[in-house]
Design a protein around this motif. Sequence first.
Motif, mmCIF file in Angstrom:
data_model
loop_
_atom_site.group_PDB
_atom_site.id
_atom_site.type_symbol
_atom_site.label_atom_id
_atom_site.label_comp_id
_atom_site.label_asym_id
_atom_site.label_seq_id
_atom_site.Cartn_x
_atom_site.Cartn_y
_atom_site.Cartn_z
ATOM 1 N N VAL A 1 -5.285 9.576 0.971
ATOM 2 C CA VAL A 1 -6.302 8.074 0.346
ATOM 3 C C VAL A 1 -6.708 8.049 1.305
ATOM 4 O O VAL A 1 -7.301 6.876 1.912
ATOM 5 C CB VAL A 1 -5.157 8.224 -0.504
ATOM 6 N N PRO A 2 -5.568 6.962 2.038
ATOM 7 C CA PRO A 2 -6.120 6.165 3.450
ATOM 8 C C PRO A 2 -7.631 6.453 4.492
ATOM 9 O O PRO A 2 -8.131 5.961 5.337
ATOM 10 C CB PRO A 2 -5.194 6.608 4.040
ATOM 11 N N LEU A 3 -7.843 8.306 4.451
ATOM 12 C CA LEU A 3 -9.305 8.561 4.584
ATOM 13 C C LEU A 3 -10.380 7.878 4.599
ATOM 14 O O LEU A 3 -11.011 8.243 5.473
ATOM 15 C CB LEU A 3 -9.226 9.843 4.316
ATOM 16 N N SER A 4 -10.523 7.132 3.301
ATOM 17 C CA SER A 4 -11.728 6.753 2.103
ATOM 18 C C SER A 4 -11.628 5.538 3.550
ATOM 19 O O SER A 4 -13.201 5.047 2.452
ATOM 20 C CB SER A 4 -11.398 6.648 0.956
ATOM 21 N N ASP A 5 -11.143 4.818 3.808
ATOM 22 C CA ASP A 5 -11.565 3.589 4.277
ATOM 23 C C ASP A 5 -12.166 3.565 5.567
ATOM 24 O O ASP A 5 -12.875 2.594 6.306
ATOM 25 C CB ASP A 5 -9.766 2.863 4.788
#
Length: 403
Positions: free
Chosen positions: A73-77
Amino acid sequence: MKSASSKIDASTLLTSTRILLFALSAGVLVASLYYVQPLTSMLAASFGVSVTHAGYLVTATQIGYVLGIVFLVPLSDVLNRRKLLTWMLLAKIAALLLAATSQNIYIFAIASVLMGITASALMVVTAMVASYAPDHSRGRMVGTVMTGLLLGILLARTVSGIVAHISGGWRSVYVLAAIVVLALLLMLRHILPDEAPRGKLQYGKLMASLGDIIRQEPLLRQRALFAGLGLGTFSVFWTGLTFLLSGAPYHYSELQIGMFGLAGATGALAANTAGRMADRGYARQATWLLAIASLAGWAFIGLGAYSLTLLLIGIVLLDVGVMGLQVTHQSIIYKLAPQARARVTTVFIASGFIGASAGSALASASFAAGGWMALCAVGGAMPLLMLLVWGKYSFDQRRLAQA
């Protein structure tokens, strides 16, 4: 290069119809974590293991979900969220088909972990909505998406119970789910903007920044703890309910057990109400009321071994409390670190589902050790601890204000 957000009109992306589609997406994706719950006795018979051992498959999906939240999920930043979601949903379809074709509990457990990892795509959707929503309606919009998520958690049991009953087996549940996710993928690719990357991917630094966010945001730490306790108590109940209803005095079928999700789904109405309360500045009051509702729910649930009516009252109270609290927490945390909402989401949801994973494991262990009342004692301790922590925080805040 201009940022993607500067080129995208939030009013176009977040129309009422599209918000409902995002809510549907959240519900469909999270449902794969919970299809297994009313099917545990069927899976146990199919794979030649005990029902209690089959109950640990719920824990496997939740562990996978935490892994996806933390590492994907952090990749979506920083990445193009449309492409990220595409790959995650394709992997979700593959995991569902692996579950449908499993020949032993070990392969099914691997598929369960993969289903959990890929279910984290729903938080990419949630973080996107939070990023584009205007401040004055963020709580309402996130609340709508969370309503879909929470309905998915509850109705997954009903759907899987009905499908398994009609088809005469559990495999069709996962085949149908794969078809639904494929349809969802096609719809999302049609409406999601093709964003430009919002930064250079430096995965190590991105992961390290999670620790910075935790240290810098005390409110995030508090609400992450509450999320763990809330989803923990929720998971204790919904994992343990199958143990109660499949045995004496009820002896219910998978279909009948699945129908109890409809009672819990009434609590999803609390999500939107809690979001609106938070938008109007009543998050503190909502925290008290909803935590008390969760604790009161366990008082009725404890008597559910003797009375179906009291059990149903307890289900509604517990679900109203837990679902409303989740949206209240998110209305607060999404005001923190706007440039890192996916990572804020990661910390919050990972904490929640660590609690959920622990809750499902504690449900199996406590029921095996002391039956329904032992399970209820474990479940009720979690909202009680939340109330104690919140009470101390509120007391400290009043004392500081008077100093």
